[in-house]
Each structure stands twice: as C-alpha cells, then as structure tokens.
Motif scaffolding. Sequence first.
Motif, PDB file in Angstrom:
ATOM      1  N   LYS A  22       0.827  -1.212   0.064  1.00  0.00           N
ATOM      2  CA  LYS A  22       0.006  -0.092   0.038  1.00  0.00           C
ATOM      3  C   LYS A  22       0.926   1.259   0.073  1.00  0.00           C
ATOM      4  O   LYS A  22       0.595   2.170  -0.856  1.00  0.00           O
ATOM      5  CB  LYS A  22      -0.756  -0.168   1.226  1.00  0.00           C
ATOM      6  N   SER A  25       2.608   1.799  -3.444  1.00  0.00           N
ATOM      7  CA  SER A  25       1.221   2.292  -4.275  1.00  0.00           C
ATOM      8  C   SER A  25       1.144   3.641  -4.085  1.00  0.00           C
ATOM      9  O   SER A  25       0.748   4.568  -5.104  1.00  0.00           O
ATOM     10  CB  SER A  25       0.193   1.253  -4.185  1.00  0.00           C
ATOM     11  N   GLN A  26       1.002   4.156  -2.649  1.00  0.00           N
ATOM     12  CA  GLN A  26       0.715   5.432  -2.358  1.00  0.00           C
ATOM     13  C   GLN A  26       1.771   6.371  -3.106  1.00  0.00           C
ATOM     14  O   GLN A  26       1.467   7.462  -3.595  1.00  0.00           O
ATOM     15  CB  GLN A  26       0.377   5.870  -1.055  1.00  0.00           C
ATOM     16  N   SER A  28       3.790   5.882  -5.406  1.00  0.00           N
ATOM     17  CA  SER A  28       4.069   5.915  -6.933  1.00  0.00           C
ATOM     18  C   SER A  28       2.666   6.542  -7.434  1.00  0.00           C
ATOM     19  O   SER A  28       2.915   7.487  -8.401  1.00  0.00           O
ATOM     20  CB  SER A  28       3.513   4.232  -7.494  1.00  0.00           C
ATOM     21  N   CYS A  29       1.631   6.535  -6.856  1.00  0.00           N
ATOM     22  CA  CYS A  29       0.371   7.444  -7.395  1.00  0.00           C
ATOM     23  C   CYS A  29       0.729   8.926  -6.978  1.00  0.00           C
ATOM     24  O   CYS A  29       0.443   9.728  -7.932  1.00  0.00           O
ATOM     25  CB  CYS A  29      -0.990   6.921  -6.495  1.00  0.00           C
ATOM     26  N   TRP A  41       0.091   4.290 -14.532  1.00  0.00           N
ATOM     27  CA  TRP A  41       0.359   2.970 -14.125  1.00  0.00           C
ATOM     28  C   TRP A  41      -0.934   2.031 -14.456  1.00  0.00           C
ATOM     29  O   TRP A  41      -1.965   2.211 -13.936  1.00  0.00           O
ATOM     30  CB  TRP A  41       0.786   3.000 -12.727  1.00  0.00           C
ATOM     31  N   HIS A  43      -0.881  -1.830 -14.102  1.00  0.00           N
ATOM     32  CA  HIS A  43      -0.871  -2.889 -12.885  1.00  0.00           C
ATOM     33  C   HIS A  43       0.632  -3.403 -12.985  1.00  0.00           C
ATOM     34  O   HIS A  43       1.323  -2.945 -13.567  1.00  0.00           O
ATOM     35  CB  HIS A  43      -1.897  -3.803 -13.137  1.00  0.00           C
ATOM     36  N   SER A  44       0.663  -3.997 -11.777  1.00  0.00           N
ATOM     37  CA  SER A  44       1.881  -4.719 -11.541  1.00  0.00           C
ATOM     38  C   SER A  44       1.979  -6.064 -11.070  1.00  0.00           C
ATOM     39  O   SER A  44       0.771  -6.437 -10.637  1.00  0.00           O
ATOM     40  CB  SER A  44       2.652  -3.876 -10.591  1.00  0.00           C
ATOM     41  N   CYS A  53       5.967  -3.948 -13.781  1.00  0.00           N
ATOM     42  CA  CYS A  53       4.956  -2.984 -14.059  1.00  0.00           C
ATOM     43  C   CYS A  53       4.697  -2.792 -15.639  1.00  0.00           C
ATOM     44  O   CYS A  53       5.400  -2.776 -16.429  1.00  0.00           O
ATOM     45  CB  CYS A  53       5.331  -1.665 -13.338  1.00  0.00           C
TER      46      CYS A  53
END
Length: 90
Positions: A22, A25-26, A28-29, A41, A43-44, A53
């Motif tokens: 999480k 992901s946060q 990256s976002c 993005w 998916h990975s 990715c």
Amino acid sequence: MPQFLIERNIPGAGNLGPDDLKAISQKSCGVLQGLGPEIQWVHSYVTQDQIHCIYRAPNAEMVREHARLGGFPADRVSEIRTIIDPTTAE
C-alpha cells in the motif's frame, strides 16, 4: 499511447506485506499525480525478487523519471510492441 514493461529488481519483493505494498502504491500514485496525465500505471506483478509493471507513457524517459522521483528501481524499461494471447491462434 505506447506501453512499457518495467522490471524492478527488489530482493524479497514477494515477502512484502499489504501495508508495504500500500505504501509503495501510494508513493507511486503521488509521483504520477505530479507528472501529470501523460503517464499511467496500469498494473504490476509481484514475484519473489522482482516487480514487473505495465505503464502507459509517451516515452521511456518519462517512465524512468517516475522511477527516479519515487526512488524505485527501473532496471529495465522495454516498450511493448504488441500483445498476444490465446485468441491470436485463431
């Protein structure tokens, strides 16, 4: 828009827990938001020692910039030329 496959060598990636994933992901976002709508993005896939990715971006340099800003490895960035699946055989 071109799609790219990014290989990230991260020893022990398969052992990362939900909270770790999480947080990654946060991060990256957040970087993606700063870069704007040209990069996405998709998916990975997480394996034992890598994360693979799929991204949409105008070029590989933007993918590498995302990795640099996020502090993520981008050991290999390859443009996806085409996609095949079982229906390709038909």
